[in-house]
Design a protein around this motif. Structure first.
Motif, short mmCIF file in Angstrom:
data_model
loop_
_atom_site.label_atom_id
_atom_site.label_comp_id
_atom_site.label_asym_id
_atom_site.label_seq_id
_atom_site.Cartn_x
_atom_site.Cartn_y
_atom_site.Cartn_z
N VAL A 71 -6.63 -21.04 16.24
CA VAL A 71 -7.38 -20.51 15.11
C VAL A 71 -7.36 -18.99 15.16
CG1 VAL A 71 -9.63 -20.42 13.95
CG2 VAL A 71 -8.91 -22.52 15.11
N LEU A 112 -10.03 -23.44 7.64
CA LEU A 112 -10.90 -24.45 8.25
C LEU A 112 -12.34 -24.34 7.74
CD1 LEU A 112 -9.61 -24.24 11.94
CD2 LEU A 112 -8.95 -25.88 10.17
N LYS A 123 -2.04 -25.63 18.05
CA LYS A 123 -2.83 -24.90 17.05
C LYS A 123 -3.71 -23.84 17.70
CE LYS A 123 -3.12 -28.14 13.20
NZ LYS A 123 -4.00 -28.95 12.33
N SER A 181 -15.47 -19.18 16.28
CA SER A 181 -14.43 -20.06 15.72
C SER A 181 -14.03 -21.16 16.69
CB SER A 181 -13.20 -19.23 15.32
OG SER A 181 -13.43 -18.57 14.10
N ILE A 210 -14.38 -21.99 8.17
CA ILE A 210 -15.26 -21.37 9.17
C ILE A 210 -15.68 -20.01 8.62
CG2 ILE A 210 -15.40 -20.40 11.50
CD1 ILE A 210 -13.29 -22.48 12.34
N ALA A 218 -9.29 -19.07 10.09
CA ALA A 218 -10.66 -19.56 10.01
C ALA A 218 -11.00 -19.96 8.57
CB ALA A 218 -11.63 -18.47 10.50
N ALA A 233 -9.34 -16.08 13.98
CA ALA A 233 -10.73 -15.95 13.51
C ALA A 233 -10.86 -14.73 12.61
CB ALA A 233 -11.67 -15.86 14.71
N ALA A 254 -9.30 -20.06 19.92
CA ALA A 254 -9.41 -19.15 18.78
C ALA A 254 -9.13 -17.72 19.24
CB ALA A 254 -10.79 -19.24 18.14
N LEU A 308 -16.76 -23.90 16.54
CA LEU A 308 -16.81 -24.68 15.31
C LEU A 308 -15.54 -25.51 15.09
CD1 LEU A 308 -18.59 -22.32 12.76
CD2 LEU A 308 -19.54 -24.23 14.01
N SER A 309 -14.42 -25.07 15.64
CA SER A 309 -13.15 -25.78 15.40
C SER A 309 -12.77 -26.74 16.51
CB SER A 309 -12.02 -24.76 15.23
OG SER A 309 -11.75 -24.10 16.46
N LEU A 315 -10.94 -25.80 18.86
CA LEU A 315 -9.60 -25.32 19.20
C LEU A 315 -9.70 -23.94 19.84
CD1 LEU A 315 -7.85 -26.15 15.80
CD2 LEU A 315 -7.36 -27.30 17.98
#
Length: 208
Positions: free
Chosen positions: A19, A48, A17, A71, A50, A45, A21, A79, A74-75, A77
């Motif tokens: 993200v 999710l 995965k 991103s 975000i 984003a 953003a 980004a 916050l995730s 992951l």
């Protein structure tokens, strides 16, 4: 000199995965298409929940890095963030990093294109209509590591807008060597030559 550290190795991106953003559907489509061959599963984003951070940078890369870090933090992951814009020579490089903001809170790019044309006409046609798009791509990991790349495509501004493809300022930008705008160009052809494609080629060569 011997004994000095060499440049830091660029970190590779593992499949999985990633993200994207952005909340811009046009950018999401283009980036997903560019990522398709690389075993990456793009998730936006927006999916999710975000939010979009305030873009306080003074350059395309600074804003891309700000969005990518936000991103990734916050995730949890990796980004990928894009900051791109239209730079018109006659307007001293405007709208530049403020390209999206010229479209106002409703993201009305029809109005933004009219505003650019009005400003070019106010300066005077004799200054020329040369312009370029810039795209900065930043890839951030949750531990704070980041890689950034910048692409560019040059062309001229046209009026009135032409074409239904693309997004943003595409209908008023005609790349050098072509008789059609990005708005008229087949999306696959634009993906192969755009500022985003240029930056993406650099990113792919480095991290995949």
């Amino acid at each position: 000199m011997s004994g000095e550290p060499g440049p830091q190795a660029i970190r590779k991106l593992a499949p999985g995965k990633l993200v994207i953003a952005s909340h811009n559907k046009g950018k999401l489509r283009e980036i997903a298409a560019l990522l398709a061959p690389y075993g990456v599963e793009p998730v936006s984003a927006g999916e999710l929940d975000i939010p979009e951070p305030e873009e306080t940078g003074t350059t395309f890369i600074a804003n891309a890095e700000l969005k990518a870090r936000f991103s990734a933090d916050l995730s949890g992951l990796p980004a990928l963030a894009d900051d791109s814009g239209l730079c018109v020579e006659a307007l001293g490089g405007d709208p530049g990093i403020f390209s999206a903001r010229w479209a106002g809170p409703d993201k009305d790019f029809g109005e933004a294109m009219r505003l650019v044309e009005q400003k070019i006409e106010a300066v005077g046609e004799d200054v020329g209509r040369d312009a370029h798009f810039i795209c900065a791509l930043s890839l951030a990991w949750p531990d704070g590591h980041i890689e950034s790349f910048e692409g560019r495509v040059d062309g001229v501004m046209v009026w009135p807008p032409r074409g239904e493809h693309g997004f943003g300022y595409d209908p008023v930008f005609q790349p050098y060597g072509h008789q059609v705008t990005f708005g008229e160009m087949d999306p696959a052809k634009k993906h192969a030559m755009s500022h985003r494609a240029d930056a993406f080629a650099k990113l792919v060569a480095a991290v995949f």
